[in-house]
Design a protein around this motif. Structure first.
Motif, PDB file in Angstrom:
ATOM      1  N   LEU A   1       0.620  -1.363  -0.158  1.00 24.92           N
ATOM      2  CA  LEU A   1       0.372   0.219  -0.054  1.00 24.92           C
ATOM      3  C   LEU A   1       0.903   1.130  -0.055  1.00 24.92           C
ATOM      4  N   SER A   2       0.713   2.232  -0.799  1.00 25.61           N
ATOM      5  CA  SER A   2       1.526   3.549  -0.577  1.00 25.61           C
ATOM      6  C   SER A   2       0.195   4.266  -0.438  1.00 25.61           C
ATOM      7  N   LEU A   3       0.867   5.033   0.359  1.00 30.63           N
ATOM      8  CA  LEU A   3       0.498   6.196   1.425  1.00 30.63           C
ATOM      9  C   LEU A   3       1.793   7.326   1.248  1.00 30.63           C
ATOM     10  N   HIS A   4       0.697   8.952   1.487  1.00 31.52           N
ATOM     11  CA  HIS A   4       1.746  10.221   1.269  1.00 31.52           C
ATOM     12  C   HIS A   4       1.456  11.362   2.091  1.00 31.52           C
ATOM     13  N   PRO A   5       1.883  10.599   3.029  1.00 28.89           N
ATOM     14  CA  PRO A   5       2.171  11.948   4.776  1.00 28.89           C
ATOM     15  C   PRO A   5       2.524  12.979   3.938  1.00 28.89           C
ATOM     16  N   PRO A   6       1.884  13.997   4.206  1.00 33.17           N
ATOM     17  CA  PRO A   6       2.465  15.527   3.308  1.00 33.17           C
ATOM     18  C   PRO A   6       4.069  16.409   3.598  1.00 33.17           C
ATOM     19  N   ARG A   7       4.120  16.228   2.555  1.00 35.32           N
ATOM     20  CA  ARG A   7       5.636  16.371   2.358  1.00 35.32           C
ATOM     21  C   ARG A   7       6.737  15.592   2.971  1.00 35.32           C
ATOM     22  N   TRP A   8       5.912  14.459   2.819  1.00 33.69           N
ATOM     23  CA  TRP A   8       6.894  13.254   2.367  1.00 33.69           C
ATOM     24  C   TRP A   8       6.635  12.646   0.589  1.00 33.69           C
ATOM     25  N   ARG A   9       8.196  12.329   0.048  1.00 30.91           N
ATOM     26  CA  ARG A   9       7.115  12.407  -1.571  1.00 30.91           C
ATOM     27  C   ARG A   9       6.363  11.217  -1.693  1.00 30.91           C
ATOM     28  N   SER A  10       6.663  10.052  -0.982  1.00 29.88           N
ATOM     29  CA  SER A  10       5.615   8.511  -0.522  1.00 29.88           C
ATOM     30  C   SER A  10       6.227   8.319   0.800  1.00 29.88           C
ATOM     31  N   LEU A  11       5.400   7.322   0.869  1.00 26.09           N
ATOM     32  CA  LEU A  11       5.026   6.254   2.422  1.00 26.09           C
ATOM     33  C   LEU A  11       5.052   4.782   1.442  1.00 26.09           C
ATOM     34  N   GLN A  12       5.593   4.316   1.902  1.00 27.26           N
ATOM     35  CA  GLN A  12       5.615   2.465   0.365  1.00 27.26           C
ATOM     36  C   GLN A  12       5.532   1.884   2.124  1.00 27.26           C
ATOM     37  N   GLY A  13       4.710   0.777   1.622  1.00 25.96           N
ATOM     38  CA  GLY A  13       3.968  -0.579   2.898  1.00 25.96           C
ATOM     39  C   GLY A  13       3.672  -1.775   2.369  1.00 25.96           C
ATOM     40  N   ARG A  14       4.182  -2.719   3.233  1.00 20.63           N
ATOM     41  CA  ARG A  14       4.160  -4.209   2.726  1.00 20.63           C
ATOM     42  C   ARG A  14       4.054  -4.709   3.121  1.00 20.63           C
ATOM     43  N   LEU A  15       2.712  -5.752   4.015  1.00 19.83           N
ATOM     44  CA  LEU A  15       2.957  -5.907   4.753  1.00 19.83           C
ATOM     45  C   LEU A  15       2.802  -7.915   4.701  1.00 19.83           C
ATOM     46  N   GLN A  16       3.410  -8.531   4.844  1.00 18.61           N
ATOM     47  CA  GLN A  16       3.328  -9.941   4.239  1.00 18.61           C
ATOM     48  C   GLN A  16       3.120 -10.817   6.544  1.00 18.61           C
ATOM     49  N   HIS A  17       2.018 -11.199   6.704  1.00 20.44           N
ATOM     50  CA  HIS A  17       1.871 -12.493   7.369  1.00 20.44           C
ATOM     51  C   HIS A  17       1.924 -11.711   8.445  1.00 20.44           C
ATOM     52  N   ASP A  18       2.903 -11.414   9.318  1.00 20.56           N
ATOM     53  CA  ASP A  18       2.822 -10.783  10.467  1.00 20.56           C
ATOM     54  C   ASP A  18       3.342  -9.166  10.405  1.00 20.56           C
ATOM     55  N   ARG A  19       4.659  -9.115   9.619  1.00 21.62           N
ATOM     56  CA  ARG A  19       5.565  -8.883   8.926  1.00 21.62           C
ATOM     57  C   ARG A  19       5.221  -7.030   8.323  1.00 21.62           C
ATOM     58  N   LEU A  20       5.630  -5.834   8.508  1.00 24.90           N
ATOM     59  CA  LEU A  20       5.074  -4.561   8.062  1.00 24.90           C
ATOM     60  C   LEU A  20       6.636  -4.310   7.906  1.00 24.90           C
ATOM     61  N   SER A  21       7.140  -3.147   6.852  1.00 28.17           N
ATOM     62  CA  SER A  21       7.502  -2.995   5.876  1.00 28.17           C
ATOM     63  C   SER A  21       7.456  -1.709   5.754  1.00 28.17           C
ATOM     64  N   LEU A  22       8.078  -0.492   6.566  1.00 30.08           N
ATOM     65  CA  LEU A  22       7.951   0.547   5.475  1.00 30.08           C
ATOM     66  C   LEU A  22       9.409   1.387   5.135  1.00 30.08           C
ATOM     67  N   SER A  23       8.754   2.514   3.920  1.00 33.15           N
ATOM     68  CA  SER A  23      10.137   2.680   3.180  1.00 33.15           C
ATOM     69  C   SER A  23       9.281   4.009   2.780  1.00 33.15           C
TER      70      SER A  23
END
Length: 341
Positions: A8-30
């Motif tokens: 899922l790609s989310l876009h917090p203000p004034r950040w270009r983009s926040l990428q989130g990947r959830l696999q099973h119980d692991r969440l990785s944000l970049s």
């Protein structure tokens, strides 16, 4: 939290983009291709988050981003529990100081509350954020009220609405830039029926210049993806004509609203811009406890839109020019029932 799509790609203000990947119980944000934080997510009535890896240089941002991702992914999620290591962790002290995280009776668990998260002024206000203006009471036109701060210029609020899939932002009105647009909107028969402010460019230039010189009023342009579509007036209720009709507090704010572009109408659009407008006014001064409005009592559609956002109709009353409904939304109610995403 979405379970069908692990990315899922989310876009917090004034950040270009926040990428989130959830696999099973692991969440990785970049962010910009760099890992901000990796978490283990334990589901439950209150989801628990355990930090596995965090970018030390952006630790506080990483913790904020994880809370944002969880709350924006599931508007029903009200609380998060963070399980911290015995030795603490980077960013935790700053997160506790800011109110992003709260201590609990269990030292290893920290709490994040949705109602507190959305009251943090950053990053929604951006550079427009200023400390609360100090209070000094004065009299003007027979009314005792606090001295008001100078008016901002430019963009004052920006947020990516994940449900609408668009940026919603507010900027101050610029008469040179916005006069023709304002004139066209006010002469739209639909708008004219409720605002009754139709007229020439010269008349509208004088109308806006008067508001610009009025310290109790702030004129705003609402935008979706930077396209202007709406005009708003925010005002300090204590100095306004509404004050005699209810017990106005020193920092109550009021709003007048119109959508000028026909293709930006609809209940889903109203939910986005109205929540953004109210959010901005509550963040602009933390002493603001109520936002009020006085639509025409027969404008049932607008009244219903406002009720969906948490407003209640306190009463009906008579202005010289209309029968009005007093609509009220309290700060506590807004943030406790906060549906921002």
């Amino acid at each position: 939290m979405p379970a069908t799509d692990p990315s899922l790609s989310l876009h917090p203000p004034r950040w270009r983009s926040l990428q989130g990947r959830l696999q099973h119980d692991r969440l990785s944000l970049s962010w910009e291709g760099r890992t901000l934080i990796e978490l283990r997510v334990l589901p439950g009535d209150i989801p628990q988050l355990q930090v596995l890896e965090v970018c030390h240089e952006r630790a506080q941002h990483a913790l904020w981003a994880a809370c944002y991702w969880m709350f924006a992914s599931d508007v029903q999620c009200q609380r998060l529990l963070w399980r911290q290591p015995a030795s603490g962790g980077p960013g935790l002290a700053a997160a506790l100081d800011s109110g992003l995280l709260l201590a609990t009776e269990q030292p290893e668990l920290l709490l994040c509350e949705r109602a507190l998260f959305w009251q943090l002024p950053q990053p929604w206000l951006g550079a427009a954020q200023c400390p609360a203006f100090p209070q000094l009471m004065l009299m003007s036109e027979g009314k005792r009220h606090p001295r008001r701060p100078g008016k901002p210029v430019g963009e004052v609020y920006r947020r990516f609405d994940t449900r609408l899939g668009a940026w919603v932002s507010l900027r101050t009105l610029d008469i040179d830039q916005d006069l023709a647009r304002f004139n066209r909107w006010q002469n739209n028969p639909r708008v004219l029926a409720f605002w009754q402010e139709g007229g020439s460019l010269e008349q509208h230039q004088q109308y806006l210049a008067k508001l610009a010189a009025d310290p109790h009023a702030l004129t705003l342009i609402g935008c979706f993806d930077d396209e202007p579509f709406a005009y708003f007036e925010a005002y300090w209720a204590k100095e306004d004509r509404i004050a005699p009709f209810y017990p106005a507090d020193d920092y109550d704010r009021g709003i007048h609203m119109l959508v000028g572009e026909e293709h930006q109408r609809g209940p889903h659009k109203v939910a986005s811009w109205m929540s953004a407008l109210v959010h901005y006014l509550f963040l602009d001064d933390p002493r603001t406890q109520r936002v009020v409005a006085e639509p025409r009592a027969d404008n049932q559609r607008m009244i219903e839109y406002m009720q969906r956002q948490g407003f209640h109709c306190d009463k009906e009353f008579d202005f010289p020019h209309k029968r009005a409904a007093l609509m009220v939304l309290g700060r506590e109610r807004f943030f406790e029932r906060c549906q921002l995403a």
